[in-house]
Design an enzyme around this catalytic site. Structure first.
Site, PDB file in Angstrom:
ATOM      1  N   ARG A 215      19.166 -12.051  28.209  1.00 52.34           N
ATOM      2  CA  ARG A 215      18.508 -12.571  26.904  1.00 52.34           C
ATOM      3  C   ARG A 215      17.068 -13.104  26.768  1.00 52.34           C
ATOM      4  O   ARG A 215      16.732 -12.795  25.630  1.00 52.34           O
ATOM      5  CB  ARG A 215      19.459 -13.441  26.487  1.00 52.34           C
ATOM      6  CG  ARG A 215      20.843 -12.894  26.312  1.00 52.34           C
ATOM      7  CD  ARG A 215      21.653 -13.983  25.439  1.00 52.34           C
ATOM      8  NE  ARG A 215      22.770 -14.864  26.384  1.00 52.34           N
ATOM      9  CZ  ARG A 215      23.107 -15.051  26.502  1.00 52.34           C
ATOM     10  NH1 ARG A 215      24.171 -13.319  26.964  1.00 52.34           N
ATOM     11  NH2 ARG A 215      24.180 -15.945  27.784  1.00 52.34           N
ATOM     12  N   PHE A 231      28.338  -4.058  20.600  1.00 50.33           N
ATOM     13  CA  PHE A 231      29.163  -5.172  20.767  1.00 50.33           C
ATOM     14  C   PHE A 231      28.236  -6.392  21.386  1.00 50.33           C
ATOM     15  O   PHE A 231      28.488  -7.189  22.084  1.00 50.33           O
ATOM     16  CB  PHE A 231      29.615  -4.550  22.484  1.00 50.33           C
ATOM     17  CG  PHE A 231      29.857  -2.896  22.759  1.00 50.33           C
ATOM     18  CD1 PHE A 231      30.913  -2.600  22.778  1.00 50.33           C
ATOM     19  CD2 PHE A 231      28.746  -2.209  23.818  1.00 50.33           C
ATOM     20  CE1 PHE A 231      31.297  -1.332  22.460  1.00 50.33           C
ATOM     21  CE2 PHE A 231      29.067  -0.678  23.626  1.00 50.33           C
ATOM     22  CZ  PHE A 231      30.517   0.077  23.309  1.00 50.33           C
ATOM     23  N   ASP A 253      29.760  -4.629  16.398  1.00 49.18           N
ATOM     24  CA  ASP A 253      31.281  -5.701  17.004  1.00 49.18           C
ATOM     25  C   ASP A 253      32.355  -5.544  16.807  1.00 49.18           C
ATOM     26  O   ASP A 253      32.615  -5.437  15.252  1.00 49.18           O
ATOM     27  CB  ASP A 253      30.862  -7.089  17.491  1.00 49.18           C
ATOM     28  CG  ASP A 253      31.673  -7.387  19.274  1.00 49.18           C
ATOM     29  OD1 ASP A 253      31.051  -6.897  20.696  1.00 49.18           O
ATOM     30  OD2 ASP A 253      33.182  -7.219  18.964  1.00 49.18           O
ATOM     31  N   ASP A 303      25.485  -3.146  25.484  1.00 50.64           N
ATOM     32  CA  ASP A 303      26.398  -4.209  26.795  1.00 50.64           C
ATOM     33  C   ASP A 303      27.709  -4.712  26.043  1.00 50.64           C
ATOM     34  O   ASP A 303      28.530  -5.337  26.293  1.00 50.64           O
ATOM     35  CB  ASP A 303      25.904  -5.622  26.229  1.00 50.64           C
ATOM     36  CG  ASP A 303      26.296  -7.592  27.430  1.00 50.64           C
ATOM     37  OD1 ASP A 303      26.829  -6.903  28.756  1.00 50.64           O
ATOM     38  OD2 ASP A 303      25.872  -8.267  27.035  1.00 50.64           O
ATOM     39  N   CYS A 343      29.663  -4.553  33.276  1.00 48.88           N
ATOM     40  CA  CYS A 343      30.302  -5.662  33.612  1.00 48.88           C
ATOM     41  C   CYS A 343      31.880  -4.857  34.574  1.00 48.88           C
ATOM     42  O   CYS A 343      31.909  -5.834  35.021  1.00 48.88           O
ATOM     43  CB  CYS A 343      29.933  -6.930  33.342  1.00 48.88           C
ATOM     44  SG  CYS A 343      31.356  -6.095  31.706  1.00 48.88           S
TER      45      CYS A 343
END
Length: 403
Positions: A215, A231, A253, A303, A343
């Site tokens: 970030r 997202f 999102d 992400d 992830c």
């Protein structure tokens, strides 16, 4: 200390001695009928290999806690492990402008199945195995002994889940284990930015602490750019892009509550949310809509939640990453930046990188890799536990068309 001795399947002992912390049920010669959390000794030919706790409800039957035969699994053990985790964070992370970080990262800190995140003095504890339930009071006591100024501990168990860290997107139940009750939204500071964290109901423990340094990188890269954050969750990347001087930030999102909190996080940082765009929508549909409109951006951030929920889903996940990145490249201007993350622990770095390359090929875009990152020091990876290397984060620059 009286413990049950379990004979390992042939050839497995060398992996455990090397440091891998998991033994699956099929890795045991016999599975005993003992309660969750029972301390067991893993042996080869009757000789001690390692000591851990047993979980009859999980495919991972034993999680290793120590390879020292003389070490007891007691209150002193948990205090020592948490104390070492605390020292590592103080040594390796600059906390001068940050009050929130991961204190215990499961296998990476020698406590498989245990995750503790700290948010401005509140600890959020997650246990990922029924075998840990008997040890919860010892972990809580160790937290009280380790963390200066600990305000309270919130328990959010995911008992029965075998997912690696990156796979967890569920919320779990929450209850106060000791100390103060955290507010519905905990105000935190991260690299000077301010956020509200829903530790009671938010994904993971309420915030994606593993993206902290990424970030900050986005803050450095966003100046004078039009940014699309896909997202976006509660706006971590979006806030940093705006703080870095982005011309405009579009946050999307599917979670309406997360989008609302994202707007609030803009306000907390002195950024007028009305100067930016927020939308609760499906990212794939929005990207298709932008492509049809001819709308483009200078920086696109991807992400997404984990795509691979099981080993069977890995190939579909890789295909999904390729498709998503291809769609993102269709709305990225020449010379623009794509910041893309995965992830999914089951998707290897090589597989994810291959998916991005495939996306670039199909989009007809030349990409330069300008930054390659993995998880930060408070999410450590044991070298003998490759499953712990879950976060992949690449920044790529778009050139002209490949044709």
């Amino acid at each position: 200390m009286s413990v049950v001795r379990l004979e390992l399947a042939r050839g497995l002992a060398r992996h455990i001695r090397a440091g891998h912390p998991w033994v699956f049920r099929k890795g045991l010669e016999q599975t005993p009928r003992i309660p969750p959390g029972s301390v067991v000794d893993l042996v080869e030919g009757g000789r001690f290999v390692a000591r851990g706790y047993y979980d009859p409800h999980s495919a991972i039957a034993v999680r290793v806690l120590t390879r020292e035969e003389g070490q007891r699994i007691d209150a002193a053990f948990f205090r020592a492990r948490l104390g070492e985790a605390w020292r590592i964070r103080q040594e390796l992370i600059d906390l001068s402008d940050t009050d929130s970080f991961r204190l215990v990262h499961g296998e990476g800190d020698g406590l498989p199945g245990v995750v503790v995140d700290l948010y401005a003095g509140f600890a959020v504890l997650k246990l990922y195995s029924a075998g840990l339930t008997p040890y919860r009071p010892l972990v809580v006591d160790a937290l009280k002994a380790t963390v200066p100024g600990l305000r309270g501990v919130l328990g959010r168990d995911e008992v029965g889940r075998d997912d690696a860290e990156g796979e967890d997107t569920s919320t779990g139940s929450a209850r106060v284990l000791t100390g103060e009750e955290p507010p519905p939204l905990i105000p935190i500071q991260e690299r000077g930015a301010r956020f509200l964290v829903d530790a009671w109901r938010g994904q993971k423990t309420g915030f994606f602490l593993d993206q902290r340094e990424n970030r900050r990188l986005i803050r450095q890269l966003a100046r004078s750019r039009d940014v699309l954050n896909c997202f976006s969750f509660t706006g971590g990347f979006s806030v940093n892009a705006a703080l870095g001087g982005a011309r405009a930030v579009f946050s999307v999102d599917q979670d309406q509550d997360a989008v609302a909190l994202s707007r609030e996080n803009f306000s907390r940082n002195g950024i007028a949310p009305e100067r930016h765009d927020f939308l609760a929508a499906d990212v794939f549909e929005l990207l298709a809509s932008f492509k049809a409109e001819g709308r483009t951006f200078d920086l696109v951030i991807l992400d997404p939640p984990a795509f691979a929920k099981s080993q069977k889903a890995v190939q579909a996940a890789i295909d999904g990453y390729a498709s998503l990145n291809r769609q993102a490249l269709a709305v990225l201007r020449p010379g623009g930046l794509l910041a893309t993350a995965s992830c999914s622990a089951r998707v290897t770095p090589d597989a994810f990188f291959g998916a991005v390359k495939e996306a670039a090929y199909k989009a007809g875009v030349d990409l330069q890799l300008v930054e390659e990152r993995y998880q930060p020091p408070d999410h450590p990876i044991q070298l003998q536990f490759p499953e712990g290397r879950y976060l992949k984060f690449y920044v790529l620059r778009s050139g002209a068309g490949a044709g």
